[in-house]
Enzyme design. Structure first.
Site, PDB file in Angstrom:
ATOM      1  N   HIS A   7     -24.481  14.019 -15.144  1.00 54.79           N
ATOM      2  CA  HIS A   7     -24.098  13.247 -13.959  1.00 54.79           C
ATOM      3  C   HIS A   7     -23.979  14.101 -12.713  1.00 54.79           C
ATOM      4  O   HIS A   7     -23.493  13.625 -11.684  1.00 54.79           O
ATOM      5  CB  HIS A   7     -22.772  12.524 -14.222  1.00 54.79           C
ATOM      6  CG  HIS A   7     -22.778  11.723 -15.478  1.00 54.79           C
ATOM      7  ND1 HIS A   7     -22.330  12.222 -16.675  1.00 54.79           N
ATOM      8  CD2 HIS A   7     -23.211  10.458 -15.722  1.00 54.79           C
ATOM      9  CE1 HIS A   7     -22.472  11.310 -17.616  1.00 54.79           C
ATOM     10  NE2 HIS A   7     -23.009  10.236 -17.069  1.00 54.79           N
ATOM     11  N   GLY A  23     -13.681   6.957  -3.942  1.00 59.73           N
ATOM     12  CA  GLY A  23     -14.480   6.174  -4.872  1.00 59.73           C
ATOM     13  C   GLY A  23     -15.877   5.897  -4.350  1.00 59.73           C
ATOM     14  O   GLY A  23     -16.868   5.982  -5.074  1.00 59.73           O
ATOM     15  N   ARG A  27     -18.111   6.803   1.645  1.00 59.51           N
ATOM     16  CA  ARG A  27     -16.913   7.437   2.191  1.00 59.51           C
ATOM     17  C   ARG A  27     -17.002   8.950   2.019  1.00 59.51           C
ATOM     18  O   ARG A  27     -16.551   9.704   2.881  1.00 59.51           O
ATOM     19  CB  ARG A  27     -15.651   6.887   1.517  1.00 59.51           C
ATOM     20  CG  ARG A  27     -14.350   7.328   2.204  1.00 59.51           C
ATOM     21  CD  ARG A  27     -13.131   6.745   1.524  1.00 59.51           C
ATOM     22  NE  ARG A  27     -13.114   5.305   1.656  1.00 59.51           N
ATOM     23  CZ  ARG A  27     -12.492   4.492   0.803  1.00 59.51           C
ATOM     24  NH1 ARG A  27     -11.871   4.987  -0.239  1.00 59.51           N
ATOM     25  NH2 ARG A  27     -12.517   3.189   0.988  1.00 59.51           N
ATOM     26  N   ARG A  46     -27.458   9.342  -9.462  1.00 61.95           N
ATOM     27  CA  ARG A  46     -26.990   7.948  -9.448  1.00 61.95           C
ATOM     28  C   ARG A  46     -26.375   7.557  -8.106  1.00 61.95           C
ATOM     29  O   ARG A  46     -25.571   6.631  -8.022  1.00 61.95           O
ATOM     30  CB  ARG A  46     -25.990   7.686 -10.581  1.00 61.95           C
ATOM     31  CG  ARG A  46     -26.579   7.822 -11.975  1.00 61.95           C
ATOM     32  CD  ARG A  46     -25.506   7.708 -13.039  1.00 61.95           C
ATOM     33  NE  ARG A  46     -26.096   7.811 -14.370  1.00 61.95           N
ATOM     34  CZ  ARG A  46     -26.200   6.785 -15.236  1.00 61.95           C
ATOM     35  NH1 ARG A  46     -25.753   5.595 -14.889  1.00 61.95           N
ATOM     36  NH2 ARG A  46     -26.739   6.961 -16.412  1.00 61.95           N
ATOM     37  N   ARG A  90      -7.803  12.632  -5.337  1.00 61.31           N
ATOM     38  CA  ARG A  90      -8.384  11.315  -5.100  1.00 61.31           C
ATOM     39  C   ARG A  90      -7.921  10.804  -3.749  1.00 61.31           C
ATOM     40  O   ARG A  90      -6.711  10.818  -3.442  1.00 61.31           O
ATOM     41  CB  ARG A  90      -7.986  10.337  -6.205  1.00 61.31           C
ATOM     42  CG  ARG A  90      -8.185   8.882  -5.822  1.00 61.31           C
ATOM     43  CD  ARG A  90      -8.151   7.927  -6.993  1.00 61.31           C
ATOM     44  NE  ARG A  90      -7.768   6.591  -6.568  1.00 61.31           N
ATOM     45  CZ  ARG A  90      -8.485   5.774  -5.810  1.00 61.31           C
ATOM     46  NH1 ARG A  90      -9.662   6.182  -5.339  1.00 61.31           N
ATOM     47  NH2 ARG A  90      -8.048   4.577  -5.491  1.00 61.31           N
ATOM     48  N   GLY A  92      -8.326   7.333  -1.688  1.00 58.38           N
ATOM     49  CA  GLY A  92      -8.861   5.988  -1.842  1.00 58.38           C
ATOM     50  C   GLY A  92      -7.998   4.934  -1.194  1.00 58.38           C
ATOM     51  O   GLY A  92      -7.098   5.226  -0.406  1.00 58.38           O
ATOM     52  N   SER A  93      -8.282   3.705  -1.546  1.00 55.08           N
ATOM     53  CA  SER A  93      -7.527   2.562  -1.042  1.00 55.08           C
ATOM     54  C   SER A  93      -6.681   1.990  -2.172  1.00 55.08           C
ATOM     55  O   SER A  93      -6.951   2.213  -3.352  1.00 55.08           O
ATOM     56  CB  SER A  93      -8.475   1.494  -0.495  1.00 55.08           C
ATOM     57  OG  SER A  93      -9.377   1.070  -1.505  1.00 55.08           O
ATOM     58  N   MET A 184      -7.199   2.010  -9.047  1.00 53.82           N
ATOM     59  CA  MET A 184      -7.976   1.871 -10.277  1.00 53.82           C
ATOM     60  C   MET A 184      -8.399   3.193 -10.926  1.00 53.82           C
ATOM     61  O   MET A 184      -9.154   3.174 -11.894  1.00 53.82           O
ATOM     62  CB  MET A 184      -9.232   1.027 -10.016  1.00 53.82           C
ATOM     63  CG  MET A 184      -8.943  -0.382  -9.529  1.00 53.82           C
ATOM     64  SD  MET A 184     -10.428  -1.419  -9.380  1.00 53.82           S
ATOM     65  CE  MET A 184     -10.821  -1.706 -11.110  1.00 53.82           C
ATOM     66  N   GLU A 185      -7.923   4.329 -10.432  1.00 55.89           N
ATOM     67  CA  GLU A 185      -8.450   5.596 -10.934  1.00 55.89           C
ATOM     68  C   GLU A 185      -7.430   6.657 -11.313  1.00 55.89           C
ATOM     69  O   GLU A 185      -7.712   7.521 -12.147  1.00 55.89           O
ATOM     70  CB  GLU A 185      -9.409   6.212  -9.892  1.00 55.89           C
ATOM     71  CG  GLU A 185     -10.737   5.530  -9.745  1.00 55.89           C
ATOM     72  CD  GLU A 185     -10.708   4.322  -8.817  1.00 55.89           C
ATOM     73  OE1 GLU A 185     -11.573   3.450  -8.943  1.00 55.89           O
ATOM     74  OE2 GLU A 185      -9.794   4.253  -7.962  1.00 55.89           O
ATOM     75  N   SER A 207      -4.868  -0.815   1.890  1.00 56.03           N
ATOM     76  CA  SER A 207      -5.934  -1.588   2.532  1.00 56.03           C
ATOM     77  C   SER A 207      -5.675  -3.086   2.488  1.00 56.03           C
ATOM     78  O   SER A 207      -6.306  -3.849   3.219  1.00 56.03           O
ATOM     79  CB  SER A 207      -7.272  -1.293   1.843  1.00 56.03           C
ATOM     80  OG  SER A 207      -7.200  -1.618   0.464  1.00 56.03           O
ATOM     81  N   ASP A 208      -4.773  -3.501   1.614  1.00 49.49           N
ATOM     82  CA  ASP A 208      -4.392  -4.913   1.513  1.00 49.49           C
ATOM     83  C   ASP A 208      -3.049  -4.973   0.807  1.00 49.49           C
ATOM     84  O   ASP A 208      -2.551  -3.950   0.319  1.00 49.49           O
ATOM     85  CB  ASP A 208      -5.453  -5.717   0.745  1.00 49.49           C
ATOM     86  CG  ASP A 208      -5.650  -5.210  -0.672  1.00 49.49           C
ATOM     87  OD1 ASP A 208      -5.190  -5.878  -1.607  1.00 49.49           O
ATOM     88  OD2 ASP A 208      -6.268  -4.135  -0.854  1.00 49.49           O
ATOM     89  N   ARG A 221     -12.248   0.091   5.551  1.00 46.74           N
ATOM     90  CA  ARG A 221     -11.952   0.858   4.333  1.00 46.74           C
ATOM     91  C   ARG A 221     -12.835   2.098   4.251  1.00 46.74           C
ATOM     92  O   ARG A 221     -12.410   3.153   3.783  1.00 46.74           O
ATOM     93  CB  ARG A 221     -12.179  -0.007   3.096  1.00 46.74           C
ATOM     94  CG  ARG A 221     -11.211  -1.176   2.956  1.00 46.74           C
ATOM     95  CD  ARG A 221     -11.605  -2.041   1.770  1.00 46.74           C
ATOM     96  NE  ARG A 221     -10.865  -3.292   1.746  1.00 46.74           N
ATOM     97  CZ  ARG A 221     -10.207  -3.754   0.694  1.00 46.74           C
ATOM     98  NH1 ARG A 221     -10.174  -3.049  -0.420  1.00 46.74           N
ATOM     99  NH2 ARG A 221      -9.572  -4.905   0.745  1.00 46.74           N
TER     100      ARG A 221
END
Length: 242
Positions: A7, A23, A27, A46, A90, A92-93, A184-185, A207-208, A221
């Protein structure tokens, strides 16, 4: 495992000691082109873009993780175990849970609850508590103070689900237990760091909000989290001599 890995097309020398992991590949590209000096594309397998450049004279890599624990599990595992990366942050949002959390607040995940079975692979006779590295956490909190950020430190929950079947959403229970936000991570990243003897941290921008109607657009985002990005980059600088 030989390098390059399945990967990652880069060589070991292509990667800095500290990697920022958003993520979204776009970004990662935005961070590299906006903040890094002389960024070089070191991976695009990928479409998971990775760039290495410098921030305040310190080498930093920014590479996407994709969405969810299985995805960040793959990329962070390879970086920690095959590429010699010492720190992964990490960026992220997240969706806010607590009533006093607002859009664009920064949440630093001291711990990461989860509904994922990812930890089962480690064969532990009990429940493992995925937590951030304290040195990284302390450096990020100090950087956040310098930036004047509105920041909260505490538990996040790393969910395998973005959507839930009707009646299956249990966010009320996480909120009741004081969890600050949903992402989620982080839990998978923290597990991999613990297993590899490395350092990991999750910094998210809200973000929300799951109990309010406000939310940011996809464009906001992707490009609007600059304060979080600078905090993470400054944390990488603080970690350079450790």
């Amino acid at each position: 495992m030989p390098i390059p890995t399945p990967h990652n097309s880069g060589s070991k020398e292509d990667f800095a000691k500290t990697v920022l992991m958003p993520g979204d590949p776009l970004r990662a590209k935005f961070i590299a082109e906006t903040f890094l000096t002389d960024p070089v594309l070191v991976n695009n397998v990928r479409g998971i873009q990775g760039y290495t450049g410098t921030w305040k004279g310190v080498p930093v890599t920014v590479m996407a993780s994709g969405m969810g624990i299985p995805s960040i599990g793959i990329y962070s595992w390879e970086l920690f175990n095959f590429y010699g990366v010492e720190n992964i942050i990490r960026v992220g949002s997240a969706g806010g849970l607590q009533d006093d959390i607002e859009l664009m607040d920064i949440v630093i995940g001291q711990g990461a609850c989860t509904n994922s079975n990812y930890v089962n692979q480690f064969g532990l006779n009990g429940s493992f508590a995925p937590i951030a590295d304290y040195t990284l956490l302390s450096a990020a909190v100090e950087a956040a103070k310098e930036h004047g950020a509105r920041v909260r430190v505490g538990n996040v929950v790393s969910s395998d689900n973005f959507y839930y079947a009707e009646g299956a959403n249990k966010n009320d229970n996480w909120k009741r237990m004081g969890v600050l936000a949903v992402e989620m991570e982080a839990a998978g990243l923290y597990c991999n760091a613990a297993y590899a003897g490395k350092r990991a941290l999750c910094i998210c921008t809200i973000s929300d909000h799951l109990y309010k109607t406000e939310e940011l657009s996809s464009e906001e985002r992707q490009t609007g989290f600059t304060q979080m990005m600078e905090i993470a980059l400054d944390t990488a600088v603080r970690m350079n001599d450790l």
